[in-house]
Design a protein around this motif. Structure first.
Motif, PDB file in Angstrom:
ATOM      1  N   ARG A 205       0.844  -1.207   0.000  1.00 50.31           N
ATOM      2  CA  ARG A 205       0.000   0.000   0.000  1.00 50.31           C
ATOM      3  C   ARG A 205       0.878   1.256   0.000  1.00 50.31           C
ATOM      4  NH1 ARG A 205      -3.517  -1.893   4.009  1.00 50.31           N
ATOM      5  NH2 ARG A 205      -4.347  -3.332   2.486  1.00 50.31           N
ATOM      6  N   MET A 206       1.953   1.198   0.768  1.00 50.85           N
ATOM      7  CA  MET A 206       2.878   2.336   0.838  1.00 50.85           C
ATOM      8  C   MET A 206       3.543   2.575  -0.525  1.00 50.85           C
ATOM      9  SD  MET A 206       6.315   2.642   3.199  1.00 50.85           S
ATOM     10  CE  MET A 206       5.636   3.369   4.679  1.00 50.85           C
ATOM     11  N   ALA A 207       3.982   1.495  -1.161  1.00 52.53           N
ATOM     12  CA  ALA A 207       4.640   1.615  -2.477  1.00 52.53           C
ATOM     13  C   ALA A 207       3.672   2.210  -3.490  1.00 52.53           C
ATOM     14  CB  ALA A 207       5.123   0.246  -2.946  1.00 52.53           C
ATOM     15  N   LEU A 208       2.432   1.730  -3.466  1.00 52.40           N
ATOM     16  CA  LEU A 208       1.431   2.219  -4.426  1.00 52.40           C
ATOM     17  C   LEU A 208       1.087   3.686  -4.159  1.00 52.40           C
ATOM     18  CD1 LEU A 208      -0.410   1.530  -6.773  1.00 52.40           C
ATOM     19  CD2 LEU A 208      -2.111   0.690  -5.151  1.00 52.40           C
ATOM     20  N   ARG A 209       0.974   4.050  -2.896  1.00 52.05           N
ATOM     21  CA  ARG A 209       0.670   5.439  -2.540  1.00 52.05           C
ATOM     22  C   ARG A 209       1.771   6.367  -3.064  1.00 52.05           C
ATOM     23  NH1 ARG A 209      -0.388   4.595   2.663  1.00 52.05           N
ATOM     24  NH2 ARG A 209       1.668   5.217   3.356  1.00 52.05           N
ATOM     25  N   ARG A 210       3.012   5.925  -2.920  1.00 51.38           N
ATOM     26  CA  ARG A 210       4.143   6.727  -3.404  1.00 51.38           C
ATOM     27  C   ARG A 210       4.133   6.870  -4.925  1.00 51.38           C
ATOM     28  NH1 ARG A 210       8.699   4.147   0.693  1.00 51.38           N
ATOM     29  NH2 ARG A 210       8.156   5.498   2.449  1.00 51.38           N
ATOM     30  N   GLU A 211       3.448   5.954  -5.603  1.00 50.39           N
ATOM     31  CA  GLU A 211       3.378   6.006  -7.067  1.00 50.39           C
ATOM     32  C   GLU A 211       2.058   6.608  -7.543  1.00 50.39           C
ATOM     33  OE1 GLU A 211       5.819   5.429  -9.082  1.00 50.39           O
ATOM     34  OE2 GLU A 211       7.194   4.768  -7.517  1.00 50.39           O
ATOM     35  N   GLY A 212       1.357   7.271  -6.638  1.00 47.12           N
ATOM     36  CA  GLY A 212       0.164   7.996  -7.040  1.00 47.12           C
ATOM     37  C   GLY A 212      -1.149   7.265  -6.860  1.00 47.12           C
ATOM     38  N   GLY A 213      -1.114   6.031  -6.362  1.00 44.09           N
ATOM     39  CA  GLY A 213      -2.336   5.282  -6.089  1.00 44.09           C
ATOM     40  C   GLY A 213      -2.810   4.454  -7.277  1.00 44.09           C
ATOM     41  N   LEU A 214      -3.740   3.553  -6.989  1.00 42.73           N
ATOM     42  CA  LEU A 214      -4.202   2.590  -7.996  1.00 42.73           C
ATOM     43  C   LEU A 214      -4.824   3.257  -9.220  1.00 42.73           C
ATOM     44  CD1 LEU A 214      -4.412  -0.527  -8.337  1.00 42.73           C
ATOM     45  CD2 LEU A 214      -6.719  -0.365  -7.395  1.00 42.73           C
ATOM     46  N   ARG A 215      -5.582   4.319  -8.980  1.00 39.08           N
ATOM     47  CA  ARG A 215      -6.327   4.933 -10.090  1.00 39.08           C
ATOM     48  C   ARG A 215      -5.435   5.726 -11.040  1.00 39.08           C
ATOM     49  NH1 ARG A 215     -11.458   7.500  -7.141  1.00 39.08           N
ATOM     50  NH2 ARG A 215     -11.834   8.302  -9.223  1.00 39.08           N
ATOM     51  N   ARG A 216      -4.211   5.970 -10.601  1.00 34.82           N
ATOM     52  CA  ARG A 216      -3.254   6.663 -11.458  1.00 34.82           C
ATOM     53  C   ARG A 216      -2.849   5.794 -12.656  1.00 34.82           C
ATOM     54  NH1 ARG A 216       0.050   7.224 -14.571  1.00 34.82           N
ATOM     55  NH2 ARG A 216       2.051   8.278 -14.615  1.00 34.82           N
ATOM     56  N   TRP A 217      -3.015   4.456 -12.522  1.00 34.02           N
ATOM     57  CA  TRP A 217      -2.454   3.521 -13.496  1.00 34.02           C
ATOM     58  C   TRP A 217      -3.526   2.732 -14.229  1.00 34.02           C
ATOM     59  CZ3 TRP A 217       2.609   4.326 -14.019  1.00 34.02           C
ATOM     60  CH2 TRP A 217       3.257   4.948 -12.951  1.00 34.02           C
ATOM     61  N   ARG A 218      -3.237   2.402 -15.466  1.00 30.40           N
ATOM     62  CA  ARG A 218      -4.132   1.497 -16.201  1.00 30.40           C
ATOM     63  C   ARG A 218      -4.093   0.119 -15.556  1.00 30.40           C
ATOM     64  NH1 ARG A 218      -3.317  -2.401 -19.991  1.00 30.40           N
ATOM     65  NH2 ARG A 218      -1.197  -1.808 -20.519  1.00 30.40           N
ATOM     66  N   ALA A 219      -2.890  -0.299 -15.198  1.00 24.84           N
ATOM     67  CA  ALA A 219      -2.745  -1.600 -14.527  1.00 24.84           C
ATOM     68  C   ALA A 219      -1.555  -1.536 -13.573  1.00 24.84           C
ATOM     69  CB  ALA A 219      -2.526  -2.709 -15.545  1.00 24.84           C
ATOM     70  N   VAL A 220      -1.693  -2.214 -12.449  1.00 26.19           N
ATOM     71  CA  VAL A 220      -0.576  -2.356 -11.511  1.00 26.19           C
ATOM     72  C   VAL A 220      -0.313  -3.850 -11.334  1.00 26.19           C
ATOM     73  CG1 VAL A 220       0.243  -1.954  -9.149  1.00 26.19           C
ATOM     74  CG2 VAL A 220      -1.152  -0.219 -10.298  1.00 26.19           C
ATOM     75  N   TRP A 221       0.934  -4.227 -11.509  1.00 25.27           N
ATOM     76  CA  TRP A 221       1.341  -5.629 -11.331  1.00 25.27           C
ATOM     77  C   TRP A 221       2.334  -5.720 -10.181  1.00 25.27           C
ATOM     78  CZ3 TRP A 221      -0.025 -10.101 -14.043  1.00 25.27           C
ATOM     79  CH2 TRP A 221      -0.847  -9.905 -15.157  1.00 25.27           C
ATOM     80  N   VAL A 222       2.147  -6.741  -9.344  1.00 29.71           N
ATOM     81  CA  VAL A 222       3.152  -7.092  -8.334  1.00 29.71           C
ATOM     82  C   VAL A 222       3.828  -8.360  -8.829  1.00 29.71           C
ATOM     83  CG1 VAL A 222       3.508  -7.910  -5.967  1.00 29.71           C
ATOM     84  CG2 VAL A 222       1.911  -6.025  -6.418  1.00 29.71           C
ATOM     85  N   VAL A 223       5.144  -8.332  -8.908  1.00 34.81           N
ATOM     86  CA  VAL A 223       5.904  -9.501  -9.371  1.00 34.81           C
ATOM     87  C   VAL A 223       6.691 -10.057  -8.195  1.00 34.81           C
ATOM     88  CG1 VAL A 223       7.628 -10.342 -11.010  1.00 34.81           C
ATOM     89  CG2 VAL A 223       6.097  -8.458 -11.662  1.00 34.81           C
ATOM     90  N   GLY A 224       6.422 -11.319  -7.842  1.00 35.31           N
ATOM     91  CA  GLY A 224       7.104 -11.903  -6.691  1.00 35.31           C
ATOM     92  C   GLY A 224       7.083 -13.417  -6.718  1.00 35.31           C
ATOM     93  N   ASP A 225       7.765 -14.016  -5.750  1.00 31.22           N
ATOM     94  CA  ASP A 225       7.954 -15.469  -5.775  1.00 31.22           C
ATOM     95  C   ASP A 225       7.230 -16.199  -4.650  1.00 31.22           C
ATOM     96  OD1 ASP A 225       9.939 -14.212  -4.000  1.00 31.22           O
ATOM     97  OD2 ASP A 225      10.573 -16.287  -3.654  1.00 31.22           O
ATOM     98  N   THR A 226       6.428 -15.498  -3.852  1.00 33.29           N
ATOM     99  CA  THR A 226       5.809 -16.175  -2.703  1.00 33.29           C
ATOM    100  C   THR A 226       4.301 -15.875  -2.628  1.00 33.29           C
ATOM    101  OG1 THR A 226       6.044 -14.335  -1.138  1.00 33.29           O
ATOM    102  CG2 THR A 226       7.937 -15.826  -1.362  1.00 33.29           C
ATOM    103  N   PRO A 227       3.561 -16.715  -1.906  1.00 38.74           N
ATOM    104  CA  PRO A 227       2.144 -16.419  -1.667  1.00 38.74           C
ATOM    105  C   PRO A 227       1.957 -15.045  -1.005  1.00 38.74           C
ATOM    106  CG  PRO A 227       2.616 -18.696  -1.084  1.00 38.74           C
ATOM    107  CD  PRO A 227       3.940 -18.048  -1.379  1.00 38.74           C
TER     108      PRO A 227
END
Ligand code: MG
Length: 240
Positions: free
Chosen positions: A170-192
């Motif tokens: 949530r902190m990372a997304l807030r720093r990037e302007g929030g969900l609505r700022r983007w057409r799509a947001v992807w999280v890339v990771g290796d764990t549940p």
């Protein structure tokens, strides 16, 4: 090779302005881009001994998907201790120093396809990249430098800031302007935990089975897409 897609979502055709089509990719580091041959755990154990005086090999605790601050709290709880802010600061300073000393280039392994995947992201003018990692900012910098992976550690959210990974997302997304700022947001990771963090912020997730979790398990978490390795999606077609 075709990626093993699970719960695939149909890509939608966009008829929006270029600014609205921007994609944000939030990237995990360990198990996703690189591995460090246990150097992180060693650095943790040495710093724990130096700051708190506890002999603990930390073999009882899983680092995968955890944040450094979350790990520190867990270790302190096990030893019946509530760390002060000063102790936390001393721990991170020492841990990063130990990590830098231990993490030779030989111990860092860049995972299959990670370089090509990052190069592809860099070429895309419509894609922004930020880090979403359980590593402290200093730890992330050391690992990425040793691996010669060119990612900006000034951008994102880091494991010495918050203990909870979903809150960190949530902190990372807030720093990037929030969900609505983007057409799509992807999280890339290796764990549940990466997939859960993506869900918590309404993002899509690309789960990659180069860490400790097999692809069948990652598919079971409800990841938007799961692949064996990043080379399976290095063409970035999934972003469309
Ligand atoms: Mg990871």
């Amino acid at each position: 090779m075709e990626p093993d897609a699970c719960l695939p979502r149909a890509a939608s055709v966009m008829s929006t302005t270029p600014a609205e089509r921007d994609v944000l990719v939030l990237l995990d580091i360990d198990g996703t881009l690189l591995t460090t041959d246990g150097a992180g755990r060693e650095a943790f154990a040495v710093a724990i001994r130096a700051v708190f005086g506890w002999e603990d090999d930390l073999e009882w605790v899983s680092f995968a998907g955890a944040t450094d601050l979350g790990l520190l709290h867990r270790i302190c709880r096990r030893h019946g201790w509530r760390p002060t802010r000063l102790e936390v600061a001393m721990f991170f300073e020492r841990m990063e120093r130990e990590l830098a000393a231990r993490l030779t280039r030989r111990r860092v392994r860049v995972l299959p396809g990670a370089r090509r995947f990052l190069a592809g992201l860099r070429r895309r003018s419509d894609v922004a990249v930020a880090l979403l990692t359980g590593n402290s900012r200093g730890g992330a910098r050391i690992k990425l430098e040793r691996a010669a992976l060119d990612l900006d550690v000034r951008r994102g959210a880091f494991g010495d800031e918050l203990a909870n990974r979903a809150r960190l997302a949530r902190m990372a997304l807030r720093r990037e302007g929030g969900l609505r700022r983007w057409r799509a947001v992807w999280v890339v990771g290796d764990t549940p935990a990466d997939v859960a963090a993506a869900k918590a912020i309404g993002a899509r997730s690309l789960a990659v089975a180069t860490g400790h979790h097999p692809i069948a398990e990652l598919c079971g978490t409800g990841a938007t897409l799961a692949v064996d390795r990043l080379s399976d999606v290095a063409d970035l077609a999934f972003l469309e």
